[in-house]
Design a protein around this motif. Structure first.
Motif, PDB file in Angstrom:
ATOM      1  N   ASN A   1     -41.213  -3.140  41.298  1.00 56.94           N
ATOM      2  CA  ASN A   1     -40.090  -4.338  42.046  1.00 56.94           C
ATOM      3  C   ASN A   1     -39.155  -5.149  40.647  1.00 56.94           C
ATOM      4  N   GLY A   2     -39.607  -4.918  38.781  1.00 55.98           N
ATOM      5  CA  GLY A   2     -39.094  -5.569  37.733  1.00 55.98           C
ATOM      6  C   GLY A   2     -39.861  -6.770  37.410  1.00 55.98           C
ATOM      7  N   LEU A   3     -41.012  -6.994  38.335  1.00 61.29           N
ATOM      8  CA  LEU A   3     -42.053  -8.397  37.422  1.00 61.29           C
ATOM      9  C   LEU A   3     -42.817  -7.480  36.422  1.00 61.29           C
ATOM     10  N   LYS A   4     -42.597  -8.726  35.471  1.00 59.66           N
ATOM     11  CA  LYS A   4     -43.120  -8.078  33.981  1.00 59.66           C
ATOM     12  C   LYS A   4     -44.319  -9.476  34.036  1.00 59.66           C
ATOM     13  N   VAL A   5     -45.976  -9.146  33.619  1.00 60.91           N
ATOM     14  CA  VAL A   5     -47.010  -9.147  33.738  1.00 60.91           C
ATOM     15  C   VAL A   5     -47.573  -9.254  32.887  1.00 60.91           C
ATOM     16  N   PHE A   6     -48.335 -10.159  32.234  1.00 58.68           N
ATOM     17  CA  PHE A   6     -48.706 -10.196  30.892  1.00 58.68           C
ATOM     18  C   PHE A   6     -50.336 -11.272  31.267  1.00 58.68           C
ATOM     19  N   ARG A  53     -62.624 -19.454  34.288  1.00 59.03           N
ATOM     20  CA  ARG A  53     -61.626 -19.851  34.737  1.00 59.03           C
ATOM     21  C   ARG A  53     -60.050 -18.549  34.455  1.00 59.03           C
ATOM     22  N   VAL A  54     -59.431 -18.731  35.930  1.00 61.21           N
ATOM     23  CA  VAL A  54     -57.852 -18.359  35.371  1.00 61.21           C
ATOM     24  C   VAL A  54     -57.294 -18.856  35.337  1.00 61.21           C
ATOM     25  N   THR A  55     -55.832 -19.014  35.293  1.00 62.78           N
ATOM     26  CA  THR A  55     -54.640 -19.103  35.094  1.00 62.78           C
ATOM     27  C   THR A  55     -53.542 -18.452  35.380  1.00 62.78           C
ATOM     28  N   TYR A  56     -52.401 -18.822  36.643  1.00 63.83           N
ATOM     29  CA  TYR A  56     -51.576 -17.976  36.384  1.00 63.83           C
ATOM     30  C   TYR A  56     -50.199 -18.405  36.960  1.00 63.83           C
ATOM     31  N   THR A  57     -49.324 -17.731  35.692  1.00 65.88           N
ATOM     32  CA  THR A  57     -47.513 -19.234  35.656  1.00 65.88           C
ATOM     33  C   THR A  57     -46.537 -17.528  35.623  1.00 65.88           C
ATOM     34  N   ILE A  96     -35.901 -11.143  37.652  1.00 61.90           N
ATOM     35  CA  ILE A  96     -35.962 -12.490  36.872  1.00 61.90           C
ATOM     36  C   ILE A  96     -37.473 -13.020  36.967  1.00 61.90           C
ATOM     37  N   ALA A  97     -38.182 -12.183  37.474  1.00 66.20           N
ATOM     38  CA  ALA A  97     -39.744 -13.546  37.004  1.00 66.20           C
ATOM     39  C   ALA A  97     -40.616 -12.929  35.992  1.00 66.20           C
ATOM     40  N   TYR A  98     -41.404 -13.915  35.256  1.00 66.98           N
ATOM     41  CA  TYR A  98     -42.062 -13.191  34.871  1.00 66.98           C
ATOM     42  C   TYR A  98     -43.615 -14.083  34.679  1.00 66.98           C
ATOM     43  N   LEU A  99     -44.723 -12.969  35.244  1.00 62.26           N
ATOM     44  CA  LEU A  99     -45.941 -14.182  35.747  1.00 62.26           C
ATOM     45  C   LEU A  99     -47.147 -13.793  34.277  1.00 62.26           C
ATOM     46  N   ILE A 125     -44.991 -14.920  27.360  1.00 64.40           N
ATOM     47  CA  ILE A 125     -43.669 -15.128  27.766  1.00 64.40           C
ATOM     48  C   ILE A 125     -42.050 -15.544  26.958  1.00 64.40           C
ATOM     49  N   ASN A 126     -42.437 -16.504  26.299  1.00 66.34           N
ATOM     50  CA  ASN A 126     -40.922 -16.615  25.154  1.00 66.34           C
ATOM     51  C   ASN A 126     -40.527 -15.288  24.644  1.00 66.34           C
ATOM     52  N   MET A 127     -41.459 -14.419  23.871  1.00 62.63           N
ATOM     53  CA  MET A 127     -41.861 -13.490  23.640  1.00 62.63           C
ATOM     54  C   MET A 127     -40.941 -12.424  24.195  1.00 62.63           C
ATOM     55  N   GLU A 128     -41.558 -11.712  25.196  1.00 69.49           N
ATOM     56  CA  GLU A 128     -40.377 -11.505  25.999  1.00 69.49           C
ATOM     57  C   GLU A 128     -39.227 -11.853  26.057  1.00 69.49           C
ATOM     58  N   ARG A 129     -39.348 -12.888  27.172  1.00 70.03           N
ATOM     59  CA  ARG A 129     -38.022 -13.492  27.463  1.00 70.03           C
ATOM     60  C   ARG A 129     -37.035 -13.799  26.279  1.00 70.03           C
TER      61      ARG A 129
END
Length: 680
Positions: free
Chosen positions: A47-52, A61-65, A215-218, A395-399
């Motif tokens: 669906n286009g969601l880019k995941v890093f 711990r885990v953080t999702y943004t 248009i989303a990045y995770l 995210i910045n590097m891809e965006r």
């Protein structure tokens, strides 16, 4: 009344200790730290969601943004709507009420929050699947409860009411409108009216339009391997449907052709909030970006900054001064400013412009460059302690299509900068002759001095040009006061009032206040009691030629200067007594007070303290007063009481209180019998 109500909040302030440091010399800069962080692994859903994924196994711990990459949006008549989106999305879903959702999050010690362009969560690794499930529920099934929007609107409007009297907020509104303009997303300002215009349907429509995977990045940071990340993301986000998202474009703001001086007259101010600013192109990908970090630090980066050294250490005009070059992919801005003692306003502006011009023409010195590099390197290293920083890097590097080694070589590129490179950028970035110079301060005292920097344009506290209102040249301050006395009942009637008892009620969040006043002009005595939950919180008494304030069981007698300022409280209608008190009054024109034309009268007591009163041009009634220590009081709902027009509602707006304090008169009696017991 305004001074007395304010005292209750002053009483509850707590002092803090100030650490003593040796400021005779700057600390020696240390070597830049070596920064190491893991590289991101990535994948993209259908669906286009880019995941890093950035693995970090130091803590379980885990953080999702989750970030949406959309163009800025002009909200127009719905300004403020975007600020509600995140809270509305996390205020419950179709599967869980708000309380149920919060209980599930709290039970596992997690955090989930949102905004108009993001959704984030953090948790222990053992709860990583549960938190992603909850985030997916928010993403797919927000319920947007109407009652939550009502609460958010109330909170926002309370904040806006306070901001109207806060000089820093006023300055921020003014500079945003000047730099970007009303028709730019960064320049529009929310008001009570635009907030009221927002509906649940507006928020739902925004969500349905812009929360799209293409248009989303995770970014996932923490103790998780790639296989687990793929399984979790596929399970929770694969059914998120892609769609076209509207794009926006806006005219790029330009710096003014010459310096423009903009003043918001805040007569109660003893200090002036000064900003000099202009728009500029500056972002991560700009060729002068790293140099701008150096220049911002040298000019206004904390204690070592030239502005602070000049304005505070050398001149003693302020406690702080700062400057920076903003960074934004659409349009950024340069800022330099300080809160300055009012009498030094024009001198401080002159010094700020001097420092900007000097940096442009003569550049930085080698030792300044070395210190800036060390400070910025340390700040960069410390930022890596936050998982969100690493996520944003990925995210910045891809965006923004940054080089793969953009962040890993950041410190090296920073340390390789030379004096010549930084100074070449200074000549391009600094514009000492093309700035907006904005001031929020006492116009009657500072406007003449501001003319040295150009034509002074006046603005309202909403950032709009002040309406020019013509005034009859024959009108005097004495005439305004005479018309006021006539409007409330006439001098003959008003002078018969020698005593009064009044009971008012007000409310601060969660606490009802009973406010009682007793006046006895026959013996020049006055009593004011503010009671909370049945107890007297503070009692002000003027009697026998002295004034005392009692709070918390402790009584303090006011100084001679404080007593002089408090004298006005002895009188039911102080305007009748200005002459006998030795007060001087000056008419300074007509101002727009929330849509009403009002004469502005400055009242000065023998010690030099000032109070400003505003009297409506059409009715003659007093509609507002302000002073440095108390803020602003608005008078409304005039009613006939025994032949006298009296305001039954007064609203105090002060930075010392969290919300406007509305006091409603419930009982008022003129020429009441007053005993000594009533006063004490």
């Amino acid at each position: 009344m305004k001074k007395i109500i304010s005292n209750i909040f002053i009483f509850f302030l707590v002092s803090t200790a100030i650490a003593q440091v040796d400021r005779s010399k700057l600390p020696e800069p240390g070597p830049a730290p070596e920064i190491r962080f893991g590289e991101a692994e990535s994948f993209t859903l259908d669906n286009g969601l880019k995941v890093f994924l950035i693995q970090n196994k130091k803590l379980p711990r885990v953080t999702y943004t989750l970030i949406l990459d959309r163009d800025p949006i002009l909200e127009g008549e719905k300004s403020g709507m975007l600020g509600f989106v995140g809270n509305m999305m996390t205020a419950g879903t179709k599967n869980r009420s708000k309380d149920e959702f919060n209980e599930e999050v709290d039970f596992i010690g997690a955090q989930i929050s949102g905004s108009s362009t993001s959704l984030s969560g953090s948790t222990l690794t053992k709860h990583q699947e549960k938190v992603m499930e909850l985030m997916a529920d928010v993403l797919y099934n927000p319920s947007f409860p109407e009652e939550e929007l009502v609460k958010l609107k109330t909170q926002t409007k309370s904040g806006l009411a306070i901001a109207k009297n806060d000089p820093n907020s006023i300055s921020s509104i003014l500079t945003s409108k000047l730099v970007y303009g009303d028709n730019h997303p960064y320049g529009e300002v929310e008001t009570e009216g635009t907030v009221d215009n927002v509906t649940v349907e507006d928020i739902r429509s925004y969500y349905e339009t812009y929360f799209k995977p293409n248009i989303a990045y995770l970014a996932i940071v923490g103790d998780m391997d790639l296989s687990t990340a793929k399984d979790l993301v596929e399970k929770n986000f694969a059914r998120w449907e892609r769609a076209e998202v509207p794009s926006q474009s806006f005219e790029k703001p330009q710096a003014p052709e010459k310096n423009i001086v903009a003043l918001v007259d805040r007569s109660a101010s003893q200090q002036s909030v000064i900003e000099v600013t202009y728009p500029l192109d500056n972002f991560l990908t700009s060729e002068d970006y790293l140099q701008s970090r150096i220049l911002g630090y040298v000019l206004g980066g904390g204690f070592a900054g030239r502005l602070l050294q000049n304005l505070r250490e050398d001149k003693g005009w302020t406690y702080g001064a700062s400057a920076n070059f903003g960074s934004d992919d659409l349009i950024a801005r340069f800022y330099a400013g300080s809160s300055i003692r009012g009498s030094a306003t024009d001198s401080a502006i002159n010094e700020i412009i001097y420092e900007i011009r000097n940096l442009k023409e003569n550049g930085v010195k080698e030792d300044e460059l070395k210190g800036a590099k060390s400070a910025l390197s340390g700040s960069f290293g410390r930022s890596l302690e936050s998982p969100s920083t690493i996520a944003n890097f990925a995210i910045n590097m891809e965006r923004y299509d940054l080089p793969a080694d953009y962040y890993s070589t950041y410190l090296q590129r920073l340390n390789d900068l030379t004096v010549d490179q930084v100074n070449a950028s200074a000549k391009k970035l600094l514009k000492p002759d093309n700035m907006y110079i904005t001031i929020v301060g006492n116009g009657s005292e500072i406007q003449d001095g501001l003319m040295a920097f150009g034509e002074v344009k006046r603005f309202t506290n909403a950032g709009d040009p002040e309406r020019q209102i013509a005034m009859d040249s024959e009108i005097t301050a004495d005439q305004v006061i005479e018309d006021y006395i006539k409007a409330i009942g006439g001098a003959e009637k008003v002078r018969t009032i020698k005593s009064s008892k009044m009971e008012s009620v007000a409310e601060i969040p969660g606490v009802k206040l009973n406010i009682n006043y007793v006046y006895d002009e026959n013996v020049q005595a006055f009593s004011n009691k503010i009671m909370a939950m049945g107890n007297v919180a503070i009692h002000t008494l003027i009697m026998n030629g002295k004034a005392t304030v009692t709070a918390g069981g402790q009584t303090q007698e006011l100084t001679d200067e404080q007593f002089e300022a408090a004298k006005m409280n002895m009188f039911i209608f102080p305007e009748l007594h200005y002459e006998e008190l030795g007060y001087s009054i000056t008419l300074e024109g007509i101002n727009d007070i929330e849509g009403q034309n009002a004469y502005k009268v400055i009242v000065s007591n023998p010690t030099g303290a000032k109070q400003i009163n505003y009297y409506a041009v059409d009715s003659g009634l007093k509609i507002k007063s302000e002073s440095t220590d108390a803020g602003e009081i608005f008078y409304s709902e005039y009613q006939d009481v025994e032949g006298i027009q009296y305001p039954m509602m007064s609203t105090l707006k002060s930075p010392m209180i969290p919300v406007p304090l509305e006091a409603k008169v419930e009982k008022l009696e003129f020429n009441a019998s007053v005993s000594e017991e009533d006063l004490k």
